[in-house]
Write a protein that holds these residues in place. Structure first.
Motif, PDB file in Angstrom:
ATOM      1  N   GLU A  95       0.836  -1.201   0.000  1.00  0.00           N
ATOM      2  CA  GLU A  95       0.000   0.000   0.000  1.00  0.00           C
ATOM      3  C   GLU A  95       0.871   1.251   0.000  1.00  0.00           C
ATOM      4  N   GLU A  96       0.258   2.395  -0.279  1.00  0.00           N
ATOM      5  CA  GLU A  96       1.020   3.642  -0.360  1.00  0.00           C
ATOM      6  C   GLU A  96       1.698   4.012   0.956  1.00  0.00           C
ATOM      7  N   ASP A  97       1.194   3.497   2.089  1.00  0.00           N
ATOM      8  CA  ASP A  97       1.842   3.760   3.376  1.00  0.00           C
ATOM      9  C   ASP A  97       2.949   2.745   3.685  1.00  0.00           C
ATOM     10  N   ARG A 106      -7.334  -3.179  -7.766  1.00  0.00           N
ATOM     11  CA  ARG A 106      -8.168  -2.158  -8.407  1.00  0.00           C
ATOM     12  C   ARG A 106      -7.356  -1.527  -9.542  1.00  0.00           C
ATOM     13  N   SER A 107      -8.015  -0.767 -10.370  1.00  0.00           N
ATOM     14  CA  SER A 107      -7.314  -0.135 -11.489  1.00  0.00           C
ATOM     15  C   SER A 107      -6.210   0.807 -10.998  1.00  0.00           C
ATOM     16  N   GLN A 108      -6.405   1.439  -9.843  1.00  0.00           N
ATOM     17  CA  GLN A 108      -5.368   2.315  -9.288  1.00  0.00           C
ATOM     18  C   GLN A 108      -4.083   1.541  -9.012  1.00  0.00           C
ATOM     19  N   ASP A 109      -4.218   0.276  -8.603  1.00  0.00           N
ATOM     20  CA  ASP A 109      -3.051  -0.544  -8.299  1.00  0.00           C
ATOM     21  C   ASP A 109      -2.252  -0.856  -9.562  1.00  0.00           C
ATOM     22  N   ILE A 110      -2.963  -1.114 -10.646  1.00  0.00           N
ATOM     23  CA  ILE A 110      -2.279  -1.382 -11.916  1.00  0.00           C
ATOM     24  C   ILE A 110      -1.540  -0.131 -12.370  1.00  0.00           C
ATOM     25  N   ALA A 111      -2.209   1.021 -12.286  1.00  0.00           N
ATOM     26  CA  ALA A 111      -1.574   2.281 -12.691  1.00  0.00           C
ATOM     27  C   ALA A 111      -0.335   2.561 -11.841  1.00  0.00           C
ATOM     28  N   PHE A 127       0.470  11.048  -7.746  1.00  0.00           N
ATOM     29  CA  PHE A 127      -0.573  10.915  -6.731  1.00  0.00           C
ATOM     30  C   PHE A 127      -1.786  10.292  -7.393  1.00  0.00           C
ATOM     31  N   ILE A 128      -2.386   9.315  -6.756  1.00  0.00           N
ATOM     32  CA  ILE A 128      -3.590   8.681  -7.276  1.00  0.00           C
ATOM     33  C   ILE A 128      -4.685   8.826  -6.224  1.00  0.00           C
ATOM     34  N   PRO A 129      -5.749   9.567  -6.541  1.00  0.00           N
ATOM     35  CA  PRO A 129      -6.840   9.747  -5.589  1.00  0.00           C
ATOM     36  C   PRO A 129      -7.458   8.407  -5.190  1.00  0.00           C
ATOM     37  N   GLY A 130      -7.823   8.278  -3.943  1.00  0.00           N
ATOM     38  CA  GLY A 130      -8.465   7.061  -3.469  1.00  0.00           C
ATOM     39  C   GLY A 130      -7.496   5.998  -3.001  1.00  0.00           C
ATOM     40  N   GLY A 131      -6.211   6.289  -3.069  1.00  0.00           N
ATOM     41  CA  GLY A 131      -5.203   5.331  -2.614  1.00  0.00           C
ATOM     42  C   GLY A 131      -4.863   4.292  -3.646  1.00  0.00           C
ATOM     43  N   TYR A 132      -3.802   3.575  -3.394  1.00  0.00           N
ATOM     44  CA  TYR A 132      -3.318   2.569  -4.333  1.00  0.00           C
ATOM     45  C   TYR A 132      -2.356   1.635  -3.621  1.00  0.00           C
ATOM     46  N   GLY A 133      -2.073   0.537  -4.275  1.00  0.00           N
ATOM     47  CA  GLY A 133      -1.023  -0.375  -3.867  1.00  0.00           C
ATOM     48  C   GLY A 133      -0.221  -0.749  -5.097  1.00  0.00           C
TER      49      GLY A 133
END
Length: 141
Positions: A95-97, A106-111, A127-133
């Motif tokens: 995760e981002e932390d 999720r798609s944010q994780d792929i990006a 920066f990706i809104p909504g968080g990412y991993g």
């Protein structure tokens, strides 16, 4: 019909990757063009099994080949009935932390994984809104 089109498309991606692997890099002849290039193939939606037609389903896939990627692995998945989690099988993510989790991607994780493979630092360069991993074990360190 979709199967035939997908087979043809993936065969072309494979041929492209082979040609890139046989082409020496201009900056370092000991490396190939594929070593310095990330090939990213992604579809924005999937089809519900076993139906054929125009139905859309959130399950999808992405292919990452080449520079910056630890190859020869498949992450995630779902069964042909789409029973169980509608979001797919859990995968290992950072995760981002910095915490390590196992959850459906999720798609944010792929990006975030693609941008990390390009050498960009999460939180610093993007920066990706909504968080990412970032998919754990996909990007070479």
């Amino acid at each position: 019909m979709h199967t035939n089109h997908l087979r043809i498309a993936l065969e072309m991606v494979g041929r492209l990757c082979i040609e890139m692997s046989l082409t020496p890099s201009r900056s370092d002849p000991s490396r190939s063009l594929l070593d310095e290039t990330l090939v990213y193939v992604y579809s924005d939606f999937g089809r519900t099994f076993p139906k054929q037609g125009s139905d859309h389903h959130p399950a999808t896939c992405a292919l990452l080949v080449g520079g910056g990627i630890q190859g020869n692995q498949m992450l995630g998945g779902y069964d042909e009935t789409m029973n169980g989690s509608p979001m797919g099988a859990p995968v290992a993510l950072v995760e981002e932390d910095g915490s390590h989790v196992s959850r459906a991607p999720r798609s944010q994780d792929i990006a975030a994984t693609v941008m990390s493979a390009f050498g960009l630092e999460p939180g610093k360069d993007f920066f990706i809104p909504g968080g990412y991993g970032v998919f754990d074990g996909v990007v070479k360190s």
